[in-house]
Motif scaffolding. Sequence first.
Motif, PDB file in Angstrom:
ATOM      1  N   LEU A  52       0.804  -1.217   0.000  1.00 21.41           N
ATOM      2  CA  LEU A  52       0.000   0.000   0.000  1.00 21.41           C
ATOM      3  C   LEU A  52       0.844   1.278   0.000  1.00 21.41           C
ATOM      4  O   LEU A  52       0.615   2.162  -0.841  1.00 21.41           O
ATOM      5  N   PRO A  53       1.826   1.449   0.892  1.00 23.05           N
ATOM      6  CA  PRO A  53       2.622   2.682   0.818  1.00 23.05           C
ATOM      7  C   PRO A  53       3.345   2.839  -0.516  1.00 23.05           C
ATOM      8  O   PRO A  53       3.501   3.962  -1.014  1.00 23.05           O
ATOM      9  N   LEU A  54       3.772   1.727  -1.106  1.00 23.78           N
ATOM     10  CA  LEU A  54       4.436   1.801  -2.405  1.00 23.78           C
ATOM     11  C   LEU A  54       3.459   2.243  -3.487  1.00 23.78           C
ATOM     12  O   LEU A  54       3.790   3.065  -4.354  1.00 23.78           O
ATOM     13  N   LEU A  55       2.231   1.702  -3.440  1.00 23.57           N
ATOM     14  CA  LEU A  55       1.218   2.119  -4.400  1.00 23.57           C
ATOM     15  C   LEU A  55       0.870   3.595  -4.226  1.00 23.57           C
ATOM     16  O   LEU A  55       0.641   4.310  -5.215  1.00 23.57           O
ATOM     17  N   MET A  56       0.843   4.065  -2.986  1.00 25.82           N
ATOM     18  CA  MET A  56       0.560   5.476  -2.735  1.00 25.82           C
ATOM     19  C   MET A  56       1.682   6.359  -3.282  1.00 25.82           C
ATOM     20  O   MET A  56       1.435   7.446  -3.813  1.00 25.82           O
ATOM     21  N   LEU A  57       2.912   5.895  -3.152  1.00 25.92           N
ATOM     22  CA  LEU A  57       4.041   6.631  -3.721  1.00 25.92           C
ATOM     23  C   LEU A  57       3.929   6.689  -5.246  1.00 25.92           C
ATOM     24  O   LEU A  57       4.170   7.729  -5.860  1.00 25.92           O
ATOM     25  N   MET A  58       3.549   5.561  -5.835  1.00 25.50           N
ATOM     26  CA  MET A  58       3.350   5.535  -7.292  1.00 25.50           C
ATOM     27  C   MET A  58       2.222   6.481  -7.692  1.00 25.50           C
ATOM     28  O   MET A  58       2.294   7.147  -8.740  1.00 25.50           O
ATOM     29  N   ASP A  59       1.162   6.546  -6.875  1.00 28.48           N
ATOM     30  CA  ASP A  59       0.050   7.451  -7.154  1.00 28.48           C
ATOM     31  C   ASP A  59       0.533   8.892  -7.230  1.00 28.48           C
ATOM     32  O   ASP A  59       0.168   9.650  -8.135  1.00 28.48           O
ATOM     33  N   VAL A  60       1.339   9.286  -6.234  1.00 29.49           N
ATOM     34  CA  VAL A  60       1.845  10.661  -6.191  1.00 29.49           C
ATOM     35  C   VAL A  60       2.713  10.952  -7.416  1.00 29.49           C
ATOM     36  O   VAL A  60       2.603  12.007  -8.052  1.00 29.49           O
ATOM     37  N   ALA A  61       3.580   9.986  -7.760  1.00 33.14           N
ATOM     38  CA  ALA A  61       4.429  10.162  -8.936  1.00 33.14           C
ATOM     39  C   ALA A  61       3.600  10.262 -10.208  1.00 33.14           C
ATOM     40  O   ALA A  61       3.894  11.059 -11.110  1.00 33.14           O
ATOM     41  N   GLY A  62       2.536   9.467 -10.290  1.00 30.74           N
ATOM     42  CA  GLY A  62       1.680   9.488 -11.470  1.00 30.74           C
ATOM     43  C   GLY A  62       0.812  10.736 -11.552  1.00 30.74           C
ATOM     44  O   GLY A  62       0.526  11.233 -12.646  1.00 30.74           O
ATOM     45  N   LEU A  63       0.383  11.256 -10.386  1.00 31.88           N
ATOM     46  CA  LEU A  63      -0.467  12.438 -10.387  1.00 31.88           C
ATOM     47  C   LEU A  63       0.213  13.620 -11.069  1.00 31.88           C
ATOM     48  O   LEU A  63      -0.424  14.396 -11.776  1.00 31.88           O
ATOM     49  N   LYS A  64       1.507  13.752 -10.855  1.00 35.94           N
ATOM     50  CA  LYS A  64       2.231  14.876 -11.455  1.00 35.94           C
ATOM     51  C   LYS A  64       2.169  14.804 -12.977  1.00 35.94           C
ATOM     52  O   LYS A  64       1.973  15.827 -13.646  1.00 35.94           O
ATOM     53  N   ALA A  65       2.328  13.594 -13.514  1.00 38.18           N
ATOM     54  CA  ALA A  65       2.339  13.440 -14.968  1.00 38.18           C
ATOM     55  C   ALA A  65       0.951  13.653 -15.587  1.00 38.18           C
ATOM     56  O   ALA A  65       0.850  14.085 -16.739  1.00 38.18           O
ATOM     57  N   TYR A  66      -0.109  13.333 -14.818  1.00 35.74           N
ATOM     58  CA  TYR A  66      -1.462  13.383 -15.383  1.00 35.74           C
ATOM     59  C   TYR A  66      -2.345  14.431 -14.695  1.00 35.74           C
ATOM     60  O   TYR A  66      -3.562  14.360 -14.788  1.00 35.74           O
ATOM     61  N   TRP A  67      -1.745  15.398 -14.024  1.00 36.41           N
ATOM     62  CA  TRP A  67      -2.488  16.352 -13.215  1.00 36.41           C
ATOM     63  C   TRP A  67      -3.545  17.106 -14.028  1.00 36.41           C
ATOM     64  O   TRP A  67      -3.266  17.695 -15.068  1.00 36.41           O
ATOM     65  N   ARG A  68      -4.796  17.020 -13.538  1.00 37.74           N
ATOM     66  CA  ARG A  68      -5.946  17.719 -14.104  1.00 37.74           C
ATOM     67  C   ARG A  68      -6.237  17.363 -15.565  1.00 37.74           C
ATOM     68  O   ARG A  68      -6.918  18.120 -16.267  1.00 37.74           O
ATOM     69  N   LYS A  69      -5.771  16.203 -15.982  1.00 44.52           N
ATOM     70  CA  LYS A  69      -6.099  15.726 -17.317  1.00 44.52           C
ATOM     71  C   LYS A  69      -7.269  14.730 -17.274  1.00 44.52           C
ATOM     72  O   LYS A  69      -7.653  14.183 -18.295  1.00 44.52           O
TER      73      LYS A  69
END
Length: 251
Positions: A52-69
């Motif tokens: 779970l913490p690793l998936l949350m870290l991946m979420d944060v990393a992914g949010l930057k690339a796809y922010w508000r898209k």
Amino acid sequence: MLTLDLAFFALAIPATIFAGISKGGFGSGAAFAAGSILALAVDPGVALGVMLPLLMLMDVAGLKAYWRKWDWGEVRLIIYAGLPGVALGAALYQVANADVFRFLIGGISLAFVAYQILLRGGYIPKPKRPMGPKAAMVTGVTAGFTSFVSHAGGPPVAVYLLSRGLDKLTYQSGTVLIFWAINVMKFVPYSFLGIFTWQTLLADLLLAPFAVLGTWLGVRAHHMISERAFFGVTYVLLTLTGSKLIFDALT
């Protein structure tokens, strides 16, 4: 008890990178394979706590690339309905033993593969009309529950969002936002249920660079590798791990 030995990391490192690639570039649908792989070597609860913490870290990393898209109107009901699904998963965790979760994780893995094969073979018709608000609510509850017990909320979300006719970028961005929100919801009950330990947190610290690397690779692979090739590997992994988990649960 989690032992951070060579055997653990031999499974955990490639599983973490694989999950990052899935979340970063292929709609999160196959990221739960990492938890299934880890559950072969450690207690399912430990596998959930590590991932779970690793998936949350991946979420944060992914949010930057796809922010508000993403399209907020398409994802908001799923996010809201995810909360009662998470609550159902937490209730089950308190009364079920490890073999129940091995069986659930294995069964969800095989069901995912079977659904995809039947869908691609034309045996299951694709929705002719976009699913509506009621379907979005059911999707959210289902995704919250399956995500809690096996980090496998991707398939029901994929079925719903694909029926909406979204373009590839909006679809990918929506899955990133949905699972960022659901994973945040899961963090509190995981903490109270004792799923996190000092050993799982230490494992997360050591695996964090591989989570970021996998997500980075996934964002780039989104435009370079075909979904057919990526999910072909995923189906083989899930079939093997799912079968082994069910066998272990029953024997």
